[in-house]
Structures are given as C-alpha cells and as structure tokens.
Design a protein around this motif. Structure first.
Motif, short mmCIF file in Angstrom:
data_model
loop_
_atom_site.label_atom_id
_atom_site.label_comp_id
_atom_site.label_asym_id
_atom_site.label_seq_id
_atom_site.Cartn_x
_atom_site.Cartn_y
_atom_site.Cartn_z
N ASP A 260 -5.81 1.54 -8.65
CA ASP A 260 -6.97 2.36 -8.25
C ASP A 260 -7.82 1.65 -7.20
OD1 ASP A 260 -6.21 4.40 -9.94
OD2 ASP A 260 -7.60 3.83 -11.56
N ILE A 261 -8.02 0.36 -7.39
CA ILE A 261 -8.80 -0.43 -6.41
C ILE A 261 -8.12 -0.37 -5.04
CG2 ILE A 261 -9.51 -2.78 -5.75
CD1 ILE A 261 -9.92 -3.31 -8.81
N LYS A 262 -6.82 -0.58 -5.03
CA LYS A 262 -6.06 -0.57 -3.76
C LYS A 262 -6.09 0.82 -3.13
CE LYS A 262 -3.12 -2.29 -0.72
NZ LYS A 262 -3.47 -3.35 0.20
N ARG A 263 -5.94 1.87 -3.91
CA ARG A 263 -5.95 3.24 -3.38
C ARG A 263 -7.30 3.58 -2.75
NH1 ARG A 263 -2.68 6.16 -8.28
NH2 ARG A 263 -0.60 6.00 -7.35
N LYS A 264 -8.35 3.00 -3.26
CA LYS A 264 -9.69 3.26 -2.73
C LYS A 264 -10.02 2.34 -1.55
CE LYS A 264 -11.42 5.00 -7.11
NZ LYS A 264 -12.17 4.71 -8.31
N GLY A 265 -9.03 1.55 -1.13
CA GLY A 265 -9.23 0.68 0.02
C GLY A 265 -9.83 -0.67 -0.31
N GLY A 266 -9.99 -0.95 -1.58
CA GLY A 266 -10.57 -2.22 -1.99
C GLY A 266 -9.55 -3.34 -2.04
N VAL A 267 -10.04 -4.50 -2.33
CA VAL A 267 -9.18 -5.69 -2.47
C VAL A 267 -9.26 -6.15 -3.92
CG1 VAL A 267 -8.82 -8.07 -1.72
CG2 VAL A 267 -9.59 -6.35 -0.06
N VAL A 268 -8.12 -6.38 -4.49
CA VAL A 268 -8.06 -6.85 -5.88
C VAL A 268 -8.46 -8.32 -5.90
CG1 VAL A 268 -6.57 -7.17 -7.87
CG2 VAL A 268 -6.26 -5.16 -6.42
N GLY B 175 0.81 -1.21 0.00
CA GLY B 175 0.00 0.00 0.00
C GLY B 175 0.85 1.27 0.00
N LYS B 176 2.16 1.13 -0.11
CA LYS B 176 3.07 2.27 -0.08
C LYS B 176 3.34 2.77 -1.51
CE LYS B 176 5.40 0.93 4.17
NZ LYS B 176 6.70 0.58 4.78
N GLU B 177 3.15 4.08 -1.69
CA GLU B 177 3.30 4.69 -3.01
C GLU B 177 4.71 4.55 -3.58
OE1 GLU B 177 1.01 6.31 -5.08
OE2 GLU B 177 -0.59 5.70 -3.70
N ASN B 178 5.73 4.54 -2.71
CA ASN B 178 7.09 4.47 -3.23
C ASN B 178 7.38 3.15 -3.95
OD1 ASN B 178 7.07 3.15 -0.69
ND2 ASN B 178 9.27 3.47 -0.45
N TYR B 179 6.57 2.14 -3.71
CA TYR B 179 6.73 0.87 -4.41
C TYR B 179 6.30 0.97 -5.88
CZ TYR B 179 8.05 -1.90 -0.37
OH TYR B 179 8.74 -2.41 0.70
N LEU B 180 5.62 2.06 -6.22
CA LEU B 180 5.15 2.24 -7.60
C LEU B 180 6.22 2.85 -8.51
CD1 LEU B 180 1.51 3.52 -7.05
CD2 LEU B 180 2.23 1.32 -7.99
N GLU B 181 7.40 3.11 -7.98
CA GLU B 181 8.45 3.73 -8.79
C GLU B 181 8.75 2.94 -10.07
OE1 GLU B 181 13.11 4.90 -8.40
OE2 GLU B 181 11.85 5.23 -6.63
N PRO B 182 8.97 1.61 -10.00
CA PRO B 182 9.21 0.88 -11.25
C PRO B 182 8.01 0.93 -12.22
CG PRO B 182 9.71 -0.51 -9.35
CD PRO B 182 9.10 0.75 -8.84
#
Length: 182
Positions: A128-136, A73-80
């Motif tokens: 987007d699902i994860k950012r909204k608190g949902g589960v993929v 859930g950490k944004e910094n993991y989205l760097e790649p």
C-alpha cells in the motif's frame, strides 16, 4: 461304532480347536487394528511435515512477490504474493486440523497463525505504501524480517517435533506388524 469316550474326546478336541481359532482370530484382528492406527499416525506426521513445508514455501512466495513489487513497482511482480494469499488460509487450516489433538503442536500452530497474519499484514502495508508513491522505511523492512523469522522458527519447530516422532511411530508400526504375524 465309536464309543462315548471317543466322541467326548473328539468333542473336547474340536471345542478346544475352536477356542484356539477364536483366540487367534481375535488377536489377529486386534493386531491389524493396531497396525492401521500406527500407520494412520505415521501418515498424519508425514502430512504435517509436508504441509509445514508448503506453508513456508507460500510465505516465501509472498515475500518474493512483495520484494519484486517494491523494487520495480510493477503489479505483475505481485503474482506470487497473490497466490500465497489464496493458498495460505487453506494450508494453515489443514495444519491446524492435523495438529489439534497434540497440545504441544497446537500451541505452535496457534503461534504460527498469529505470526503469519502479522507477516501478511506487514507485506500488505508495504505494498500500500508503494502504491501510494511512498517509500518503505528500514524500520518497516526490519519488522517484516522479524515476522518472517518468527514464522520460519515456528515452522522449523513443528517439523523438528514431527521428525523426532517419526522414528517412534515407525517402530510402533514395525512392532505391531511383527506381533500380528505371530
């Protein structure tokens, strides 16, 4: 003082030598042109293979970033993932430009463009699902895997096709080099 027969023989000899020189020079020029064409074809093949591997790496980077974000859930993991979003359009355009003259590869690259867009859309949706608190959902993950598998298969086919042509293009270059030296 030379007689007319000697002058005629010299003129014929010089003329014949000039014709041979002209023919030889023309053949050398054409041989060098042919060599350059074969060298360019080989360079394009190698570039297609290299860019295809870069594409695969970028798609895998997007997958890695997406997975890290989904787990933490950490944004910094989205760097790649974000880096892949920036690099993929240029990489896809370059492969498309390099293969546009080959109808077989053009079909593959067009399929890859579609598959890569599908893959990125699925990854964006899961973020987007994860950012909204949902589960993929598992179905979403399965679709994501299918899209990536399709991209891998197409890239593998592109590289395999180019690998198969390297030997032929190398032989063409070797032959034109040999002929030019004659």
């Amino acid at each position: 003082m030379p007689n007319n027969k000697t002058i005629n023989n010299l003129t014929i000899g010089i003329g014949f030598s000039l014709i041979i020189l002209l023919i030889s020079s023309t053949a050398s020029y054409l041989g060098i042109q042919e060599q350059n064409r074969h060298r360019q074809e080989l360079a394009v093949t190698r570039k297609i293979i290299s860019m295809s591997n870069s594409l695969l790496s970028s798609l895998q980077g997007a997958e890695t970033g997406n997975r890290g974000f989904l787990l933490t859930g950490k944004e910094n993991y989205l760097e790649p993932f974000n880096m892949a979003l920036k690099s993929l359009p240029g990489e896809l355009q370059e492969v498309e430009a390099l293969t546009k003259m080959d109808p077989v590869q053009k079909v593959r690259v067009d399929s890859l463009l579609t598959a890569a867009q599908w893959r990125l859309a699925i990854l964006k949706e899961s973020i987007d699902i994860k950012r909204k608190g949902g589960v993929v959902s598992l179905a979403h993950l399965d679709e994501s895997k299918m899209a990536m598998d399709k991209c891998r298969a197409i890239i593998k086919a592109i590289i395999h096709y180019e690998d198969d042509s390297i030997d032929k293009k190398s032989a063409n270059l070797d032959n034109s080099s040999f002929i030019t030296t004659l």
